[in-house]
Scaffold this active site. Sequence first.
Site, PDB file in Angstrom:
ATOM      1  N   HIS A 217       0.921  -1.119  -0.033  1.00 21.13           N
ATOM      2  CA  HIS A 217       0.020   0.025   0.059  1.00 21.13           C
ATOM      3  C   HIS A 217       0.883   1.070  -0.031  1.00 21.13           C
ATOM      4  O   HIS A 217       0.796   2.182  -0.725  1.00 21.13           O
ATOM      5  CB  HIS A 217      -0.862  -0.160   1.275  1.00 21.13           C
ATOM      6  CG  HIS A 217      -2.184  -0.699   1.093  1.00 21.13           C
ATOM      7  ND1 HIS A 217      -2.225  -2.053   0.460  1.00 21.13           N
ATOM      8  CD2 HIS A 217      -3.440  -0.501   1.571  1.00 21.13           C
ATOM      9  CE1 HIS A 217      -3.374  -2.440   0.183  1.00 21.13           C
ATOM     10  NE2 HIS A 217      -4.259  -1.654   1.112  1.00 21.13           N
ATOM     11  N   HIS A 299       0.328  -2.204   8.857  1.00 17.91           N
ATOM     12  CA  HIS A 299       1.869  -2.580   8.745  1.00 17.91           C
ATOM     13  C   HIS A 299       2.551  -1.937   9.948  1.00 17.91           C
ATOM     14  O   HIS A 299       2.154  -1.078  10.632  1.00 17.91           O
ATOM     15  CB  HIS A 299       2.263  -1.977   7.496  1.00 17.91           C
ATOM     16  CG  HIS A 299       1.783  -2.702   6.291  1.00 17.91           C
ATOM     17  ND1 HIS A 299       2.340  -3.884   5.778  1.00 17.91           N
ATOM     18  CD2 HIS A 299       0.761  -2.433   5.360  1.00 17.91           C
ATOM     19  CE1 HIS A 299       1.812  -4.400   4.586  1.00 17.91           C
ATOM     20  NE2 HIS A 299       0.871  -3.475   4.491  1.00 17.91           N
TER      21      HIS A 299
END
Length: 337
Positions: A217, A299
């Site tokens: 991403h 993340h």
Amino acid sequence: MTTRRVATKVEIPVPETSNSTSKRKTQMGPAPLAGSPFLPTLLEAVLLAIYPATLLFGSLFSIIHPSTRVATYLAETQSYDPSHAPSYFAKKSNVFNVYFVKVGWFWTTLAVAMLIFSHPSLGPPLNPRVTKRRLQAGIRYLCITAVWIAVTQWFFGPPIIDRSFKWTGGQCQMIYSDHPADMMEKAEMSDVREVFTHAACKTIGGQWKGGHDISGHVFLLILGSAMIWLELLPAVLRMEGLREARRIMTSDGLIRSASIEADVQLEPASEPHGYGVWGSLLVLGSSWWMLLMTAAYFHTWFEKFTGLIVAFGTIYAVYFLPRAVPAFRRIVGMPGV
């Protein structure tokens, strides 16, 4: 006896006028300038600094804010427990993640295409005629897209993200939900059925476990938006820090301003910029917001950092390295030149 006088011709040097001096300089070419063609201008550096600043702010938010401190972070899914998510944007099912980030390259491609074929600095608006600027902008887009494909989609097999996960010790593991502790075990598969991609692991009901997973991403959002910014701003804004202040190395080994290669026939027009600019700004705004949400809710620090580094490396190779390599610059060109 008459003495004959002989006239002697005496030449008195006359100082050069400013006109004659400028004429000689023009014939010799522009004077070399200070600065490195390998480095961005100050304005470009400030623009690029927005990305690490956004990641830093979002990561600090995830540590400090009470809503994230009490939430459960699941390392195997790289996100918070969806049943107790600290925010709507912390859920992978949020509408922006599903319809924008998951198909982010489509929106990036649409924004670049609209800009190329609608902005007068690249050619006649809404006219399919291929100009040098349009061709080179298209080549830059294809170079960036090729890296995006290699990193996230396919690289002579599994993409680089999945390969790096395996190289760092990651593996696909099956979840046995009938076990009281949902114990994770390595999938028992033959060498032929060994899972090499994240998508294939998910398909058989497994999860990535271990290894380092580059944030796709972060990579996607920075790569696409930085490309749009670097294409858009030199074409739209006549700011010295985005155009003339850029340094290039010419074929004679001298450092000069990028303006010496400008095509005066295609200077930005004074007419309205059109929907290409507004479409690009919409994609840019959405990209920045989702980058902030990714930094805050998805993340680890290191996964986001490596996503940033891979994206910046790609942007540097396509938009900054050509300034120092004349042969490469003749192929990919420079925005606004």
